[in-house]
Write an enzyme that holds these catalytic residues in place. Sequence first.
Site, PDB file in Angstrom:
ATOM      1  N   HIS A 132       0.845  -1.199   0.000  1.00  0.00           N
ATOM      2  CA  HIS A 132       0.000   0.000   0.000  1.00  0.00           C
ATOM      3  C   HIS A 132       0.875   1.243   0.000  1.00  0.00           C
ATOM      4  O   HIS A 132       2.085   1.158   0.241  1.00  0.00           O
ATOM      5  CB  HIS A 132      -0.964   0.008   1.198  1.00  0.00           C
ATOM      6  CG  HIS A 132      -0.295  -0.021   2.542  1.00  0.00           C
ATOM      7  ND1 HIS A 132       0.209   1.102   3.162  1.00  0.00           N
ATOM      8  CD2 HIS A 132      -0.044  -1.062   3.373  1.00  0.00           C
ATOM      9  CE1 HIS A 132       0.729   0.762   4.334  1.00  0.00           C
ATOM     10  NE2 HIS A 132       0.594  -0.556   4.481  1.00  0.00           N
ATOM     11  N   CYS A 143       3.945  -4.607   6.595  1.00  0.00           N
ATOM     12  CA  CYS A 143       3.460  -4.364   5.236  1.00  0.00           C
ATOM     13  C   CYS A 143       4.590  -3.847   4.338  1.00  0.00           C
ATOM     14  O   CYS A 143       5.629  -3.415   4.818  1.00  0.00           O
ATOM     15  CB  CYS A 143       2.333  -3.327   5.251  1.00  0.00           C
ATOM     16  SG  CYS A 143       0.764  -3.988   5.833  1.00  0.00           S
TER      17      CYS A 143
END
Length: 168
Positions: A132, A143
């Site tokens: 992201h 992430c």
Amino acid sequence: MSNNRLRSWTARCAVLVGVASAGLLAASPAQAEPLWPGGPDIPGVPAIIPGPVVAPCSKAARVCMQLSSNQAWLMDNGKVVYGPTPISHGRPGFETPPGTFRAAFKKEYHWSTMHHAEMRYAVFFNGDIATHIGPIEEKSHGCIRMTPDGARALYDYVSPGDVFEVVP
């Protein structure tokens, strides 16, 4: 400086910054070898022909991410179609695990209730780990953070089930 030398210098500068006009290009003398195909001619500098971009993943990977270099690539049958693009990954205690995964789902806008943060162009590929948009200058909670351009390109390119390879 003579007018011819001034014109030649001006033309070379204009080409380097991408604003050359046809009139300026015609005023500069041709050199033996361009710096790159379609690029400016610079005396005394040999031509550099870029080779193909290569990523450290298998032909099966649709997304290749290398933790040691903080780079990602989009792939099609072993060939790079986008990248490298910069990334950041998990900090100590929240490391991003290497391995082969499949895209589970994607959301253009996701809110992380765990970290109270937005995750734009999120593509989940390993449980709660996703790619992201995020600040690539700092490490994450696992992430893969990407630039806006990189995250959008990946989001638009992949579908659920596509193979993600994360290599050390």
